[in-house]
Motif scaffolding. Structure first.
Motif, PDB file in Angstrom:
ATOM      1  N   UNK A  14     -11.082   7.559   8.653  1.00  0.00           N
ATOM      2  CA  UNK A  14     -11.632   6.338   9.258  1.00  0.00           C
ATOM      3  C   UNK A  14     -10.932   5.978  10.571  1.00  0.00           C
ATOM      4  N   UNK A 236      -9.201  -2.072   7.638  1.00  0.00           N
ATOM      5  CA  UNK A 236     -10.201  -2.634   6.722  1.00  0.00           C
ATOM      6  C   UNK A 236      -9.530  -3.461   5.612  1.00  0.00           C
ATOM      7  N   UNK A 238     -10.796  -5.253   2.136  1.00  0.00           N
ATOM      8  CA  UNK A 238     -11.914  -5.450   1.231  1.00  0.00           C
ATOM      9  C   UNK A 238     -11.969  -6.906   0.763  1.00  0.00           C
ATOM     10  N   UNK A 240     -12.270  -8.039  -2.105  1.00  0.00           N
ATOM     11  CA  UNK A 240     -11.449  -8.252  -3.309  1.00  0.00           C
ATOM     12  C   UNK A 240      -9.996  -8.536  -2.920  1.00  0.00           C
ATOM     13  N   UNK A 241      -9.540  -7.835  -1.889  1.00  0.00           N
ATOM     14  CA  UNK A 241      -8.149  -8.020  -1.440  1.00  0.00           C
ATOM     15  C   UNK A 241      -8.007  -9.374  -0.728  1.00  0.00           C
ATOM     16  N   UNK A 284      -5.772   3.118   6.547  1.00  0.00           N
ATOM     17  CA  UNK A 284      -6.770   2.346   7.304  1.00  0.00           C
ATOM     18  C   UNK A 284      -7.293   1.148   6.511  1.00  0.00           C
ATOM     19  N   UNK A 285      -6.661   0.835   5.413  1.00  0.00           N
ATOM     20  CA  UNK A 285      -7.102  -0.309   4.594  1.00  0.00           C
ATOM     21  C   UNK A 285      -5.891  -0.943   3.909  1.00  0.00           C
ATOM     22  N   UNK A 286      -6.078  -2.188   3.519  1.00  0.00           N
ATOM     23  CA  UNK A 286      -4.991  -2.941   2.878  1.00  0.00           C
ATOM     24  C   UNK A 286      -5.138  -2.826   1.360  1.00  0.00           C
ATOM     25  N   UNK A 287      -4.030  -2.636   0.696  1.00  0.00           N
ATOM     26  CA  UNK A 287      -4.051  -2.610  -0.772  1.00  0.00           C
ATOM     27  C   UNK A 287      -3.294  -3.839  -1.294  1.00  0.00           C
TER      28      UNK A 287
ATOM     29  N   UNK B 216      -7.913   4.206  -4.539  1.00  0.00           N
ATOM     30  CA  UNK B 216      -7.594   3.204  -3.515  1.00  0.00           C
ATOM     31  C   UNK B 216      -8.451   3.405  -2.264  1.00  0.00           C
ATOM     32  N   UNK B 219     -11.994   2.234  -3.470  1.00  0.00           N
ATOM     33  CA  UNK B 219     -12.154   0.852  -3.936  1.00  0.00           C
ATOM     34  C   UNK B 219     -11.662  -0.180  -2.916  1.00  0.00           C
ATOM     35  N   UNK B 220     -10.508   0.063  -2.290  1.00  0.00           N
ATOM     36  CA  UNK B 220      -9.985  -0.892  -1.306  1.00  0.00           C
ATOM     37  C   UNK B 220     -10.357  -0.487   0.123  1.00  0.00           C
ATOM     38  N   UNK B 221     -10.546   0.817   0.314  1.00  0.00           N
ATOM     39  CA  UNK B 221     -10.784   1.293   1.679  1.00  0.00           C
ATOM     40  C   UNK B 221     -12.229   1.261   2.106  1.00  0.00           C
ATOM     41  N   UNK B 222     -13.104   1.021   1.153  1.00  0.00           N
ATOM     42  CA  UNK B 222     -14.520   0.939   1.498  1.00  0.00           C
ATOM     43  C   UNK B 222     -15.088   2.259   1.971  1.00  0.00           C
TER      44      UNK B 222
END
Lengths: 331, 248
Positions: A14, A236, A238, A240-241, A284-287, B216, B219-222
């Motif tokens: 991404x 990114x 989400x 939910x996060x 590239x995304x938050x957990x 992850x 589910x979180x990264x889309x």
């Protein structure tokens, strides 16, 4: 858990954070020339720079708070000013003042030391509330209004403030409104035994090292910092996060151990810093992991314990830990 | 002898000043003009307004001989009545009546409690303002992994082409397996990395790490998932289950 590349997992890549990774690596290298240990502290400082936030660094004297902040400022090729806060410091000593110019018979604004890119405020809690209040506008809005004229700060504008714990002699508690303007409050701990031995070894061999900062080379420019920040904004998050962040913050407002909960500004701080941390970890995304890791640094200065909890010996970090354990991780 | 002449000198100076002061004062008194008695206005006696005086006499604020109770609002009268009633009840010689009322109160309280409990009313909210803010719904994520019928839900998600949900269910099933085997300690507040670190000394560490990262990213990264990618991801979960079967 080292993150695998998206391609290695069979997923489409991404965002590419190679630039950011390289810059962070070089800053760490430069700092390691003088700082031994304090890895978590340095990482949080990097996150703050990427998330465009100010940092309050707290710790007992002599654990390289000021030195680390000074070195970090040197790794970025931008303006740097240092202000030593003292009990008799006036707001005009920080912001600047209008001076009468006899030649033109007009008042001219003489900029104070706050007009810089990176401002190190040493021992911020040595100045009383009047002087602290002068920082409210500049820290939040990155501008100063003086005699009806607005002066905008140059980008990036970062305040790195150090303070001794409030129990120390001759210190004042910072106003809540000001504390809320700091992205992080980082508690700097003593080095471990091994680290302390290493510090002694280095200084034994090079006694002049304490004063010599010339070997620290600038790594980033102002433009590069802006570019990296733009990359971080693309991380990114989400829904939910987002809800998880909100739940953690909202629970501070209903907790029986807390007299004052965190503001929505805390939610934004948690969001922005989590994005920066994810990018710093090449993700590239938050957990929820990122949120949990940053929650103590983002929230500890924004909440206030009830007097009863304080007398029982509780700390804000205990309550934050309890809230995190109680909040269900979205899966 | 100079020390003897000093008192004599002081005495002379004292009498000289006294005599001179008397002369000056006499001359000063003589110069004060005598007032003209005819020019002084006659004294006038003034009396308070009789009407005002009468008002003050009749005002209850000044009736010091009488104990007049201050005006009370409705609530003050209500609480005073309650107080009078309780003090009358408690100061009585017999407590038979008191215990009867206590029993009534307990019975009424219990009934109210049961009704509110059945209606799922927030009790804390009745007495605290803070609790109103605490009323957050967590139902969205409140799932007990031990009560989910994974096979049925997975089949449904795959049939609908909802691959993200299918990956989520696969991961939750993985966590359930590990929990059932006692390899991880399932708690809703724990992150995936916590479970990974609980498996540090297990041969399942690597396969679990991989499925965790896949979960992850999805589910979180889309990350978008087509059928082919889903198949790749599902294969990773299959490999985990094979490793798990060997370990078990």
């Amino acid at each position: 858990m080292e993150p695998l590349e998206e391609a290695a997992l069979g997923l489409a890549p991404q965002t590419d954070f190679a630039d950011l990774q390289a810059a962070a690596g070089r800053i760490r290298e430069e700092l390691r020339k003088r700082i031994i240990g304090q890895e978590a502290f340095i990482d949080l400082l990097l996150v703050a720079i990427l998330a465009d936030g100010h940092v309050l660094i707290e710790g007992v004297p002599g654990i390289a708070k000021t030195l680390t902040a000074k070195l970090l400022a040197r790794t970025i090729d931008v303006g740097f000013n240092r202000i030593q806060f003292t009990p008799d410091l006036m707001p005009s000593d920080v912001l600047g003042t209008s001076v009468f110019h006899p030649g033109t018979a007009t008042f001219q604004f003489k900029q104070g030391p706050i007009f810089s890119n990176i401002v190190l405020i040493d021992e911020i809690n040595r100045a009383p509330a009047k002087t602290q209040a002068s920082l409210f506008e500049v820290m939040e809005e990155q501008q100063i209004t003086q005699d009806g004229v607005q002066y905008t700060m140059a980008d990036p504008f970062i305040v790195l403030a150090t303070q001794n714990p409030i129990e120390q002699e001759g210190t004042y508690r910072l106003p809540e409104a000001q504390l809320d303007r700091f992205l992080f409050k980082i508690l700097v701990q003593y080095p471990s035994l091994e680290e302390e031995v290493a510090i002694l070894g280095v200084h034994h061999n090079r006694p002049a090292l304490q004063r010599d900062l010339e070997e620290i080379q600038p790594v980033l420019t102002a433009e590069k910092v802006s570019a990296l920040r733009r990359q971080v904004q693309n991380v990114h998050v989400d829904a939910k996060v987002l809800e998880y962040i909100a739940q953690v913050v909202v629970q501070t407002r209903a907790n029986k151990s807390l007299y004052l909960g965190a503001s929505p500004r805390a939610s934004l701080a948690l969001l922005n810093s989590a994005k920066a941390l994810a990018a710093l970890r090449n993700r590239s995304f938050v957990t929820p992991e990122d949120v949990q890791e940053l929650a103590p640094s983002v929230l500890r200065h924004r909440i206030q314990l009830t007097p009863e909890r304080e007398m029982e010996g509780g700390t804000p970090d205990d309550v934050i830990k309890q809230i995190i354990q109680k909040t269900e991780v979205p899966r | 002898m100079p020390f003897k002449s000093v008192p004599v000198r002081f005495s002379l100076l004292f009498f000289l000043l006294l005599f001179w002061g008397g002369v000056v004062s006499r001359s000063a008194v003589a110069s004060v003009p005598v007032p003209d008695t005819a020019a002084v206005a006659p004294l006038q006696l003034r009396y308070p307004d009789p009407q005002k005086l009468q008002e003050l006499r009749e005002s209850k604020d000044f009736q010091y001989g009488q104990d007049i109770r201050p005006d009370m609002s409705f609530w003050e009268r209500f609480w005073r009545k309650i107080g009078d009633y309780l003090s009358q009840m408690l100061s009585g010689t017999s407590y038979d009546g008191f215990w009867k009322y206590v029993l009534y109160a307990i019975a009424i309280g219990t009934t109210v409690f049961v009704i509110l409990k059945l209606l799922q009313v927030d009790f804390v909210g009745l007495f605290s303002r803070k609790s109103a803010a605490a009323a957050i719904t967590y139902e969205t994520y409140r799932e007990n992994i031990h009560e989910i019928d994974f096979d049925a839900l997975l089949a449904e998600a795959e049939a609908q082409g909802d691959y993200r949900r299918a990956i989520r269910l696969q991961y939750l099933r993985t966590l359930k397996l590990l929990t059932d085997q006692g390899l991880i300690d399932w708690k809703p507040g724990k992150t995936n990395r916590s479970y990974v670190s609980e498996l540090k000394s297990s041969p399942l560490l690597r396969p679990f790490e991989r499925v965790t990262q896949l979960f992850e990213y999805v589910w979180y990264g889309g990350s978008s998932l087509d059928e082919q990618t889903f198949e790749t991801v599902r294969q990773s979960f299959r490999e985990f289950h094979q490793s798990f079967a060997k370990t078990a």
